[in-house]
Structure formats: structure tokens, C-alpha cells
Design a protein around this motif. Structure first.
Motif, PDB file in Angstrom:
ATOM      1  N   PHE A  79      40.219  55.521  39.501  1.00  0.00           N
ATOM      2  CA  PHE A  79      39.027  54.573  40.134  1.00  0.00           C
ATOM      3  C   PHE A  79      39.479  54.993  41.579  1.00  0.00           C
ATOM      4  O   PHE A  79      39.863  54.193  42.278  1.00  0.00           O
ATOM      5  CB  PHE A  79      39.437  53.260  39.731  1.00  0.00           C
ATOM      6  N   LYS A 188      43.790  48.828  35.570  1.00  0.00           N
ATOM      7  CA  LYS A 188      42.467  49.377  35.274  1.00  0.00           C
ATOM      8  C   LYS A 188      41.749  48.846  34.183  1.00  0.00           C
ATOM      9  O   LYS A 188      40.605  48.806  34.106  1.00  0.00           O
ATOM     10  CB  LYS A 188      42.780  51.030  34.642  1.00  0.00           C
ATOM     11  N   SER A 192      37.915  47.884  35.262  1.00  0.00           N
ATOM     12  CA  SER A 192      36.503  47.903  34.251  1.00  0.00           C
ATOM     13  C   SER A 192      35.925  47.170  33.523  1.00  0.00           C
ATOM     14  O   SER A 192      35.082  47.312  33.133  1.00  0.00           O
ATOM     15  CB  SER A 192      37.220  49.182  33.318  1.00  0.00           C
ATOM     16  N   ASP A 193      36.647  45.589  33.824  1.00  0.00           N
ATOM     17  CA  ASP A 193      35.822  44.754  32.918  1.00  0.00           C
ATOM     18  C   ASP A 193      35.736  43.413  33.991  1.00  0.00           C
ATOM     19  O   ASP A 193      36.650  42.847  33.985  1.00  0.00           O
ATOM     20  CB  ASP A 193      36.570  44.225  31.816  1.00  0.00           C
TER      21      ASP A 193
END
Length: 216
Positions: A79, A188, A192-193
Motif C-alpha cells: 500500500f 494491511k 483493505s477493509d
């Protein structure tokens, strides 16, 4: 340390864990626990949308910032848009700057130096994940300050003060054995959520309310 408080009438440790410890070892001294309080509860919380990871604490060895750089280096590979902001100053600054350069993270890790409460709160209000890599932490008021803005937090469980603030997998994550890979993986996962960030952030905010001056 126990001997130095033996003759006190009352002793007020900074955490529940320390209160339990001293209560077992002190005979005449009465141990009382009164939690730290937040100076204020912010009216608005972070939207948790900005690509900002944040850590607040003095730059000293026990805070584990060199490990924080390693954790972030693993996150950044996947990211690259997310940046790490570190607020605080101290003797480790040069080592941290060197580590940032060695991991090719110049411009990705921002060292803000020492800042006042207003500045910290402004950045917390824009942040999405709070990361603590301390080896030890008696209490961790910065975790509650982050929670008050609805920001989920991660910490190593060696920082015992974090254990009574972060509810694992609900308001954030507690990572065992100083596992850097595990911490980076969980960061991470949060990145991502977005829905998970919001859910954990809401739990974090709710927990912080018990530390208002009125409640305490």
C-alpha cells in the motif's frame, strides 16, 4: 520499588495491572486505582478514509520505533499510498532517520517532532489507523486519545497498559511475541477493509467515553 512505597498510606498506580501487583505485595499501604482521564472528548470522529497511519510517543528505545519502521516497510510495499506519521522527539531520532533512509522510505515516513495537544488532535482527526510498537507501556493514554477520534489501534501485548484499553479484534488488535510480520499483516487487513475500520473505530470510540472526566 515495592520497598519505596511501603510506608505510604495510599498508593495510586497508573494501571489496573500495577494496582493488582502492588496490592499483593503491600501490607499496610492501600492501593487505589483511578484511571487517567481525557482532557476532552472530541465532538467529531475521523472518517477513517485518509491513507494515514499514525504513532505518537517520545523517540526512545522502549517505544520501539525502529520496529515500527520495519512494520511500515512491509505495509508500504503493498500500500504505497499510505504514509506513516510519527509525532514525538527524543534520543532515537537519528537512528530512526537512518532506518527510514535504509528502507527507502524518505517522504513516506513523516517525523513531526514534538507537537502540542492541538496539533496531535488535528492529525488524529484525519488518521485511519494508530500503531504502537512499545516494548512496555504502563498505561498508554495516547491509545485512548486515538480511540476518542474513533481510530482503531494496534499494539504489542508486551505493552501491558494496552491490554486494558484495546479489546482485541473489537476495537483494535493486540499482537503477541512482538511479531512484526503479524502486525504488518493486521495493518494491511485494516487498510483493505474500510467497513472493518469503521466497525472497530466505533468500538474504540465507545471505549474512550469511559475515560471522560465525568465518568471517572
Amino acid at each position: 520499588m515495592v520497598d519505596s512505597v511501603q510506608n505510604m498510606d495510599y498508593f495510586m498506580p497508573v494501571s489496573k495491572e500495577l494496582t493488582e501487583f502492588y496490592s499483593k505485595h503491600l501490607i499496610q499501604t492501600k492501593c487505589k486505582y483511578i484511571p487517567h482521564t481525557l482532557d476532552e472528548i472530541p465532538n467529531e470522529v475521523s472518517e477513517l478514509k485518509a491513507p494515514i497511519l499514525i504513532s505518537v510517543g517520545r523517540l526512545s528505545p522502549e517505544k520501539g520505533h525502529l520496529d515500527l519502521i520495519k512494520v511500515y516497510a512491509m505495509v508500504e510495499k503493498e500500500f504505497p499510498d499510505w504514509k506513516l506519521h510519527i509525532i514525538g522527539d527524543g534520543d532515537e531520532r537519528k537512528k530512526i532517520e537512518t532506518s527510514i533512509e535504509e528502507h527507502n522510505l524518505t517522504g513516506k515516513v513523516i517525523l513531526h517532532g514534538y507537537r502540542d495537544k492541538r496539533y496531535i488532535n488535528q492529525l488524529l482527526s484525519k488518521s485511519s489507523v494508530f500503531v504502537m510498537t512499545s516494548y512496555k507501556e504502563a498505561f498508554g493514554i495516547v491509545l485512548i486519545e486515538a480511540q476518542s477520534f474513533g481510530v482503531p489501534a494496534l499494539a504489542f501485548d508486551s505493552a501491558k497498559g494496552a491490554l486494558e484499553i484495546i479489546e482485541n479484534e473489537k476495537s483494535g488488535y493486540l499482537v503477541s511475541d512482538r511479531n512484526l510480520e503479524k502486525m504488518s499483516s493486521l495493518i494491511k487487513h485494516l487498510i483493505s477493509d474500510y467497513e472493518l475500520r469503521k466497525k472497530m473505530g466505533a468500538c474504540a470510540r465507545e471505549n474512550s467515553l469511559q475515560y471522560s472526566k465525568d465518568n471517572v
